[in-house]
Design an enzyme around this catalytic site. Sequence first.
Site, short mmCIF file in Angstrom:
data_model
loop_
_atom_site.label_atom_id
_atom_site.label_comp_id
_atom_site.label_asym_id
_atom_site.label_seq_id
_atom_site.Cartn_x
_atom_site.Cartn_y
_atom_site.Cartn_z
N LYS A 70 0.80 -1.23 0.00
CA LYS A 70 0.00 0.00 0.00
C LYS A 70 0.84 1.29 0.00
O LYS A 70 0.48 2.26 -0.63
CB LYS A 70 -0.94 0.02 1.21
N ASP A 106 -9.98 3.27 2.34
CA ASP A 106 -10.11 2.65 3.67
C ASP A 106 -10.77 3.60 4.68
O ASP A 106 -11.70 3.21 5.39
CB ASP A 106 -8.73 2.23 4.21
P1 NDP Z 1 0.43 -2.42 10.68
O1 NDP Z 1 1.38 -3.56 10.68
O2 NDP Z 1 0.68 -1.25 9.84
O3 NDP Z 1 0.27 -1.90 12.21
C1 NDP Z 1 0.13 -2.80 13.26
C2 NDP Z 1 -0.21 -2.07 14.57
O4 NDP Z 1 -0.47 -3.07 15.55
C3 NDP Z 1 0.91 -1.20 15.10
O5 NDP Z 1 0.35 -0.13 15.80
C4 NDP Z 1 1.62 -2.16 16.10
O6 NDP Z 1 2.25 -1.48 17.16
C5 NDP Z 1 0.43 -2.91 16.65
N1 NDP Z 1 0.80 -4.25 17.15
C6 NDP Z 1 1.12 -5.33 16.39
N2 NDP Z 1 1.36 -6.39 17.20
C7 NDP Z 1 1.20 -5.95 18.48
C8 NDP Z 1 1.32 -6.56 19.77
N3 NDP Z 1 1.65 -7.85 19.89
N4 NDP Z 1 1.08 -5.82 20.86
C9 NDP Z 1 0.74 -4.53 20.74
N5 NDP Z 1 0.60 -3.88 19.56
C10 NDP Z 1 0.84 -4.58 18.44
O7 NDP Z 1 -0.99 -3.10 10.37
P2 NDP Z 1 -2.28 -2.38 9.74
O8 NDP Z 1 -2.56 -1.13 10.44
O9 NDP Z 1 -2.17 -2.33 8.24
O10 NDP Z 1 -3.42 -3.46 10.04
C11 NDP Z 1 -3.82 -3.78 11.36
C12 NDP Z 1 -5.01 -4.72 11.33
O11 NDP Z 1 -6.14 -4.03 10.78
C13 NDP Z 1 -4.75 -5.93 10.41
O12 NDP Z 1 -4.84 -7.11 11.18
C14 NDP Z 1 -5.82 -5.87 9.35
O13 NDP Z 1 -6.46 -7.12 9.15
C15 NDP Z 1 -6.85 -4.88 9.90
N6 NDP Z 1 -7.40 -4.05 8.80
C16 NDP Z 1 -8.75 -4.13 8.55
C17 NDP Z 1 -9.30 -3.40 7.52
C18 NDP Z 1 -10.76 -3.52 7.23
O14 NDP Z 1 -11.19 -3.16 6.14
N7 NDP Z 1 -11.57 -3.97 8.17
C19 NDP Z 1 -8.48 -2.51 6.66
C20 NDP Z 1 -7.09 -2.48 7.03
C21 NDP Z 1 -6.57 -3.24 8.06
P3 NDP Z 1 3.80 -0.98 17.06
O15 NDP Z 1 3.75 0.38 16.41
O16 NDP Z 1 4.23 -0.95 18.47
O17 NDP Z 1 4.53 -2.00 16.23
#
Ligand code: NDP
Length: 285
Positions: A70, A106
């Site tokens: 993306k 989105d």
């Molecule tokens: P990113 O990888 O860009 O971001 C992940 C986020 O989750 C970061 O803030 C990260 O924190 C946090 N995180 C990951 N693992 C942990 C953990 N174990 N403990 C605490 N915080 C954690 O992912 P996206 O934002 O692209 O996507 C996130 C979710 O949203 C996905 O699972 C996706 O399926 C869903 N999504 C749904 C959509 C829909 O249409 N419904 C559209 C887009 C996404 P840190 O900064 O500390 O790493």
Amino acid sequence: MIDGQTRIIGIFGDPIAHTRSPAMHNAAFRACNLPYAYVPFLVLPKELARAVRSIRSLNLVGVNVTVPHKERVVRHLDALSTEAELCGAVNTIVNRNGELFGDNTDGRGFLASLQERGFSPRRREVILIGAGGSARAVLVSLTRAGCKQVTIVNRTWANAQALVRTYRSVGKTRLEALSLEALREPELLGSAALVINSTSVGLHGESFFPLAYEATSRTCVFYDLLYRPDLTSFLKPAKKTRRPVYDGRGMLLHQGALAFTLWTNTPAPLAAMARALAQALRRSA
Ligand code: NDP
């Protein structure tokens, strides 16, 4: 039926086998009797530039773009929508006679899913958990919708702070960055009208972080961007305390509906798309 008139739309991602978008869009084309077909393309990161060029050479109508492309796809496009520019990410490309236009549906899809349930974020206080790509899209849409305050709570505080710095001046919304411990604070939760999980925590059934559910107002909406056949670990306690809960299906549906209209100039058949999406989710449960 695929014949010589069929136009192709695709989705680029890696991995891609899990995507439910083909089910949703092909149902929409059938419902509107449009000569289009939507197919998944496994595009490895090193092939992204060539895959984008192929949109022109194969005369595709357009494509969706998903993880991990993306952000990286932006530099390969000719023009961007305001949302795509603000998010620094694209989820929909439209081939306008060889000019590749990138949009990001989105955030607008997220807002449409709220609106569908009668919730307006205007002048409201919101807690946004997570600071990744989806948080960016949601944050941009919330600031453009006139939210009063968004508190971004994230495991890595520096990532939340980076979002505050980037989006501070986009609108009039007050932005603040806090770490996960803040979710235990009754005062913070007490003033929120909407609490959003935009992290991937709970996708595989993991437990969520401690959160003062009981301190929220009775009407506070809990919104998980994730979708699972059952309630996520973020939504379960909210439901138990009788707060309204929304999952990520609404956002997925509406971002798809907006992309459908960008490609076809036709209003999206939402009911047919929602049915196909529900079926696809049941099949993969
Ligand atoms: P990113 O990888 O860009 O971001 C992940 C986020 O989750 C970061 O803030 C990260 O924190 C946090 N995180 C990951 N693992 C942990 C953990 N174990 N403990 C605490 N915080 C954690 O992912 P996206 O934002 O692209 O996507 C996130 C979710 O949203 C996905 O699972 C996706 O399926 C869903 N999504 C749904 C959509 C829909 O249409 N419904 C559209 C887009 C996404 P840190 O900064 O500390 O790493």
